[in-house]
Scaffold this motif. Structure first.
Motif, PDB file in Angstrom:
ATOM      1  N   LEU A   1      -4.256   4.264   5.105  1.00 52.01           N
ATOM      2  CA  LEU A   1      -4.385   2.824   5.254  1.00 52.01           C
ATOM      3  C   LEU A   1      -3.826   2.083   4.043  1.00 52.01           C
ATOM      4  CD1 LEU A   1      -5.355   0.411   6.851  1.00 52.01           C
ATOM      5  CD2 LEU A   1      -7.651   0.754   5.929  1.00 52.01           C
ATOM      6  N   ALA A   2      -4.053   2.617   2.842  1.00 56.85           N
ATOM      7  CA  ALA A   2      -3.541   1.968   1.631  1.00 56.85           C
ATOM      8  C   ALA A   2      -2.017   1.964   1.580  1.00 56.85           C
ATOM      9  CB  ALA A   2      -4.092   2.675   0.388  1.00 56.85           C
ATOM     10  N   THR A   3      -1.392   2.826   2.374  1.00 57.44           N
ATOM     11  CA  THR A   3       0.072   2.889   2.435  1.00 57.44           C
ATOM     12  C   THR A   3       0.591   2.318   3.743  1.00 57.44           C
ATOM     13  OG1 THR A   3      -0.244   5.008   1.275  1.00 57.44           O
ATOM     14  CG2 THR A   3       2.001   4.453   1.866  1.00 57.44           C
ATOM     15  N   GLY A   4      -0.310   1.832   4.594  1.00 53.99           N
ATOM     16  CA  GLY A   4       0.048   1.447   5.950  1.00 53.99           C
ATOM     17  C   GLY A   4       1.134   0.400   6.044  1.00 53.99           C
ATOM     18  N   SER A   5       1.066  -0.654   5.236  1.00 51.14           N
ATOM     19  CA  SER A   5       2.060  -1.722   5.322  1.00 51.14           C
ATOM     20  C   SER A   5       3.448  -1.212   4.931  1.00 51.14           C
ATOM     21  CB  SER A   5       1.661  -2.903   4.435  1.00 51.14           C
ATOM     22  OG  SER A   5       1.547  -2.494   3.083  1.00 51.14           O
ATOM     23  N   LEU A   6       3.503  -0.329   3.937  1.00 56.25           N
ATOM     24  CA  LEU A   6       4.787   0.225   3.508  1.00 56.25           C
ATOM     25  C   LEU A   6       5.357   1.157   4.574  1.00 56.25           C
ATOM     26  CD1 LEU A   6       3.917   1.093  -0.209  1.00 56.25           C
ATOM     27  CD2 LEU A   6       4.761  -1.065   0.739  1.00 56.25           C
ATOM     28  N   LEU A   7       4.501   1.997   5.152  1.00 56.71           N
ATOM     29  CA  LEU A   7       4.953   2.903   6.202  1.00 56.71           C
ATOM     30  C   LEU A   7       5.454   2.129   7.416  1.00 56.71           C
ATOM     31  CD1 LEU A   7       2.162   5.648   6.085  1.00 56.71           C
ATOM     32  CD2 LEU A   7       4.561   5.918   5.424  1.00 56.71           C
ATOM     33  N   ALA A   8       4.743   1.055   7.768  1.00 60.74           N
ATOM     34  CA  ALA A   8       5.156   0.255   8.916  1.00 60.74           C
ATOM     35  C   ALA A   8       6.532  -0.368   8.684  1.00 60.74           C
ATOM     36  CB  ALA A   8       4.116  -0.829   9.191  1.00 60.74           C
TER      37      ALA A   8
ATOM     38  N   GLN B   1       1.257 -16.266  -1.516  1.00 59.19           N
ATOM     39  CA  GLN B   1       0.827 -15.209  -2.417  1.00 59.19           C
ATOM     40  C   GLN B   1      -0.436 -15.582  -3.182  1.00 59.19           C
ATOM     41  OE1 GLN B   1       3.803 -13.977  -5.240  1.00 59.19           O
ATOM     42  NE2 GLN B   1       2.339 -12.943  -6.565  1.00 59.19           N
ATOM     43  N   GLU B   2      -0.453 -16.795  -3.728  1.00 61.39           N
ATOM     44  CA  GLU B   2      -1.581 -17.198  -4.578  1.00 61.39           C
ATOM     45  C   GLU B   2      -2.912 -17.219  -3.823  1.00 61.39           C
ATOM     46  OE1 GLU B   2      -2.998 -17.968  -8.351  1.00 61.39           O
ATOM     47  OE2 GLU B   2      -0.972 -17.474  -7.708  1.00 61.39           O
ATOM     48  N   PRO B   3      -3.027 -17.906  -2.679  1.00 61.11           N
ATOM     49  CA  PRO B   3      -4.310 -17.870  -1.962  1.00 61.11           C
ATOM     50  C   PRO B   3      -4.688 -16.472  -1.495  1.00 61.11           C
ATOM     51  CG  PRO B   3      -2.620 -18.998  -0.668  1.00 61.11           C
ATOM     52  CD  PRO B   3      -2.078 -18.837  -2.032  1.00 61.11           C
ATOM     53  N   ALA B   4      -3.704 -15.648  -1.153  1.00 57.15           N
ATOM     54  CA  ALA B   4      -4.012 -14.290  -0.715  1.00 57.15           C
ATOM     55  C   ALA B   4      -4.644 -13.487  -1.850  1.00 57.15           C
ATOM     56  CB  ALA B   4      -2.743 -13.598  -0.216  1.00 57.15           C
ATOM     57  N   ILE B   5      -4.108 -13.637  -3.046  1.00 56.34           N
ATOM     58  CA  ILE B   5      -4.658 -12.916  -4.189  1.00 56.34           C
ATOM     59  C   ILE B   5      -6.064 -13.411  -4.512  1.00 56.34           C
ATOM     60  CG2 ILE B   5      -4.409 -12.545  -6.679  1.00 56.34           C
ATOM     61  CD1 ILE B   5      -1.395 -12.539  -6.279  1.00 56.34           C
TER      62      ILE B   5
ATOM     63  N   ALA C   1      -8.865  -0.039   0.607  1.00 53.85           N
ATOM     64  CA  ALA C   1      -7.564   0.313   1.180  1.00 53.85           C
ATOM     65  C   ALA C   1      -6.898  -0.897   1.809  1.00 53.85           C
ATOM     66  CB  ALA C   1      -7.739   1.429   2.207  1.00 53.85           C
ATOM     67  N   VAL C   2      -7.676  -1.733   2.498  1.00 50.27           N
ATOM     68  CA  VAL C   2      -7.118  -2.949   3.097  1.00 50.27           C
ATOM     69  C   VAL C   2      -6.581  -3.877   2.003  1.00 50.27           C
ATOM     70  CG1 VAL C   2      -7.702  -5.059   4.359  1.00 50.27           C
ATOM     71  CG2 VAL C   2      -8.503  -2.849   5.196  1.00 50.27           C
ATOM     72  N   ALA C   3      -7.334  -4.013   0.919  1.00 53.11           N
ATOM     73  CA  ALA C   3      -6.883  -4.871  -0.180  1.00 53.11           C
ATOM     74  C   ALA C   3      -5.596  -4.332  -0.794  1.00 53.11           C
ATOM     75  CB  ALA C   3      -7.981  -4.962  -1.247  1.00 53.11           C
ATOM     76  N   ILE C   4      -5.484  -3.011  -0.917  1.00 49.71           N
ATOM     77  CA  ILE C   4      -4.280  -2.417  -1.496  1.00 49.71           C
ATOM     78  C   ILE C   4      -3.076  -2.631  -0.582  1.00 49.71           C
ATOM     79  CG2 ILE C   4      -3.164  -0.235  -2.116  1.00 49.71           C
ATOM     80  CD1 ILE C   4      -5.865   0.754  -3.125  1.00 49.71           C
ATOM     81  N   THR C   5      -3.249  -2.343   0.701  1.00 44.44           N
ATOM     82  CA  THR C   5      -2.105  -2.412   1.618  1.00 44.44           C
ATOM     83  C   THR C   5      -1.641  -3.840   1.868  1.00 44.44           C
ATOM     84  OG1 THR C   5      -1.275  -1.382   3.638  1.00 44.44           O
ATOM     85  CG2 THR C   5      -3.316  -2.612   3.848  1.00 44.44           C
ATOM     86  N   LEU C   6      -2.522  -4.821   1.655  1.00 43.96           N
ATOM     87  CA  LEU C   6      -2.146  -6.227   1.865  1.00 43.96           C
ATOM     88  C   LEU C   6      -1.761  -6.934   0.567  1.00 43.96           C
ATOM     89  CD1 LEU C   6      -4.781  -7.391   4.521  1.00 43.96           C
ATOM     90  CD2 LEU C   6      -2.436  -6.583   4.879  1.00 43.96           C
ATOM     91  N   ASP C   7      -1.726  -6.211  -0.540  1.00 47.54           N
ATOM     92  CA  ASP C   7      -1.320  -6.816  -1.809  1.00 47.54           C
ATOM     93  C   ASP C   7       0.106  -7.351  -1.653  1.00 47.54           C
ATOM     94  OD1 ASP C   7      -0.601  -7.463  -4.417  1.00 47.54           O
ATOM     95  OD2 ASP C   7      -1.733  -5.786  -5.265  1.00 47.54           O
TER      96      ASP C   7
END
Length: 224
Positions: free
Chosen positions: A165-172, A199-203, A9-15
């Protein structure tokens, strides 16, 4: 199961790519409503995948060492290895800058299909959410949801927490835009610029960390 779902979920929300596209959606005409359509479609995808898995298992985890259990672990192992290889590949070749630029351009065009007028429809926003869903990570979550036991409240809580949590960044970002639109516009634009630069290092880091965890966890469960 809980830790696996938490990490995914953390990986999804921080994509970074969905976040950058969502910021563009919020900046479009009547962006709050378009953002809501984006979030609802995003949630629908997550809920649909979980529902399909639970329908397949009947809400009861398959017995250890059974063919369905082994198949789910093998699929999780394959996804983990795939994430590691993908992250290592991107780190090695550093992906040509123009390729990253083209990817960002596709996201921007999809979120603003009218050539910069900002008047995208709610249906376009919803389709964009489906298109940008990190389906590899969602598939990894599906292999974990197989172990959910709906006879225990903890499983319901874990699944609900995963979706939230997987939607957390969008909801925020959506709530920030609703309650402080002017400040949100400035800060979300800065966030998008920062994500474009990193973006690149994060991925790479996200793929390697999650891939190594899924790989190691799957091997441990398959051999224990």
């Amino acid at each position: 199961m809980v830790l696996d779902l938490l990490l995914i979920a953390v990986a999804i929300t921080l994509d970074p790519l969905p976040i950058m596209a969502f910021v563009l959606v919020l900046s479009s005409y009547r962006g709050v409503w378009r953002g809501l359509a984006f979030i609802l479609a995003w949630l629908a995808c997550l809920v649909a995948v979980i529902a399909l898995v639970l329908l397949f298992t009947g809400g009861q985890p398959p017995p250890p060492r059974s063919p369905p259990s082994t198949a789910a672990l093998a699929a999780k192992l394959a996804i983990g290895v795939g994430l590691v290889l993908y992250g290592a590949h991107r780190r090695r070749v550093h992906r040509a800058p123009q390729a990253a630029t083209e990817a960002k351009g596709r996201a921007e065009h999809a979120s603003d299909p009218h050539g910069g007028t900002g008047r995208m429809s709610p249906w376009s926003a919803a389709a964009l959410a489906v298109f940008l869903q990190p389906w590899g990570l969602v598939a990894a979550a599906a292999t974990v949801v197989v172990r959910a036991d709906l006879s225990h409240f903890a499983s319901f809580a874990a699944l609900f927490g995963f979706v939230l949590l997987a939607t957390g960044s969008l909801l925020a970002a959506e709530l920030y835009t609703v309650f402080a639109p002017e400040a949100a516009g400035v800060r979300l634009a800065r966030l998008r610029s920062w994500l474009q630069e990193h973006q690149e290092p994060a991925i790479v880091v996200g793929c390697l960390v999650l891939g190594l965890w899924l790989t190691g966890n799957s091997i441990y469960q398959l051999t224990s």
